[in-house]
Enzyme design. Structure first.
Site, mmCIF file in Angstrom:
data_model
loop_
_atom_site.group_PDB
_atom_site.id
_atom_site.type_symbol
_atom_site.label_atom_id
_atom_site.label_comp_id
_atom_site.label_asym_id
_atom_site.label_seq_id
_atom_site.Cartn_x
_atom_site.Cartn_y
_atom_site.Cartn_z
ATOM 1 N N GLY A 1 10.684 -2.770 1.795
ATOM 2 C CA GLY A 1 12.009 -1.898 2.017
ATOM 3 C C GLY A 1 13.012 -2.019 1.191
ATOM 4 C CB CYS B 1 1.399 5.258 8.023
ATOM 5 S SG CYS B 1 1.299 6.986 7.201
ATOM 6 N N PRO C 1 0.932 -1.186 -0.019
ATOM 7 C CG PRO C 1 0.012 -0.868 2.056
ATOM 8 C CD PRO C 1 0.996 -1.822 1.207
ATOM 9 C CB VAL C 2 2.306 3.315 -2.045
ATOM 10 C CG1 VAL C 2 3.011 4.864 -2.284
ATOM 11 C CG2 VAL C 2 3.446 2.118 -2.014
#
Length: 328
Positions: free
Chosen positions: A214, A108, A22-23
């Protein structure tokens, strides 16, 4: 044995282990659909506010953010919130959308999320994190057909509070069926290097699948993470932005040992299709504005791309985008 392999998340069985993360601002419904067509085995929506959904329900804005993409066979809705009751109520509202999993955002780092006790702020209070996961699991059992609940975490709040093992264990004890780890602290944001050794450590400790995230920008990065950490799956975030072709490329590398760069024409065709699909959801004007940053991602690294991007950030209609591409 191929590094490309199935993944089982609770009752959910996935054919492969290449996921779209999710971005916020990028993984809209149109982009997720294109990634699914290209081979993303599982995808996550942008983070959605549990408080907003619990209060307003599935209004148009929420639906455009979290409903299934046309080509998505398996997807998860990601919620953020610091209040377990809001998480529970929001999860119950999601039933008509029939997601395949429900993901809790505990990573987040953005201030407007953290200040409300959500996102990576949950890692400062592991007991609250556990209550949030438990609330989501309870809602899943009562209204969502017992779909798996997953969670995405960071390594900790800062370098003096690395507590990913504690938070992951509490989440699993509360019912989480998968843990995704982005091994940076909240204080790091997206800077510095992610500590893949933390992914390896967590994968060795948990009985549920661990997904690594990452610094995954190339197919070789995906192979290296799988080899070095033993994680069950990898989750492309920034490495997939403007590049849905990273999924077939990574699978090709994992299975065949090589991969090929997509043609420029394929990247531009995907960008235009993305724009048209997004316009169908949110309207042409809004889509053209939102697509400016997406278009920059699609053209990154292309010879002469800077001039193309300079024109694209001024485009206001689909026809203007089309003319820019044709002239290029």
């Amino acid at each position: 044995m191929s590094l490309y392999r199935p993944v089982k998340i609770g009752s959910l069985e996935l054919p492969g282990n290449l996921f779209l993360a999710p971005v916020a601002g990028y993984t809209d419904r149109a982009f997720r659909s294109i990634c699914a067509e290209e081979g993303a085995c599982f995808s996550f929506t942008e983070l959605a506010s549990a408080e907003a959904i619990s209060r307003k329900g599935l209004n148009t804005a929420a639906l455009n953010l979290i409903r299934r993409g046309d080509s998505e066979k398996r997807y998860a809705i990601q919620l953020f919130g610091g209040d377990s009751e809001s998480i529970y109520k929001a999860a119950m509202v999601l039933a008509p959308l029939q997601p395949d999993a429900l993901d809790i955002n505990s990573g987040c780092p953005v201030p407007k999320v953290v200040k409300n006790g959500a996102g990576s702020a949950l890692m400062k209070d592991p007991s609250k994190l556990g209550r949030v996961v438990e609330a989501a699991v309870r809602a899943s059992r009562e209204c969502l057909g017992s779909i798996p609940v997953t969670i995405k975490i960071r390594s900790g709040w800062d370098s003096s509070s690395i507590n990913y093992t504690e938070c992951a264990r509490i989440a699993v004890d509360a019912g989480a069926a998968m843990v995704s780890l982005h091994p940076r602290t909240r204080a790091q944001g997206y800077g510095g290097r992610s500590a893949w050794t933390f992914i390896a450590d967590l994968a060795s400790r948990l009985d549920v699948p661990v997904t690594g995230s990452g610094d995954l920008y190339t197919p070789e990065d995906a192979r290296q993470m799988l080899q070095e950490t033993g994680c069950a799956a990898v989750m492309f975030a920034r490495g997939a932005m403007g590049n849905p072709f990273i999924f077939p490329a990574a699978r090709s590398l994992l299975e065949e040992g090589s991969w090929e760069q997509p043609a420029f024409s394929a990247r531009i065709a995907a960008a235009m299709r993305h724009l048209e699909m997004l316009a169908a959801d949110v309207g042409e004007r809004t889509a053209c504005l939102e697509m400016r940053k997406q278009f920059c991602a699609y053209t990154k690294g292309i010879t002469g791309g800077a001039a193309l991007r300079d024109k694209a950030v001024r485009a206001g209609t689909i026809e203007e985008y089309r003319q820019i591409v044709n002239s290029f």
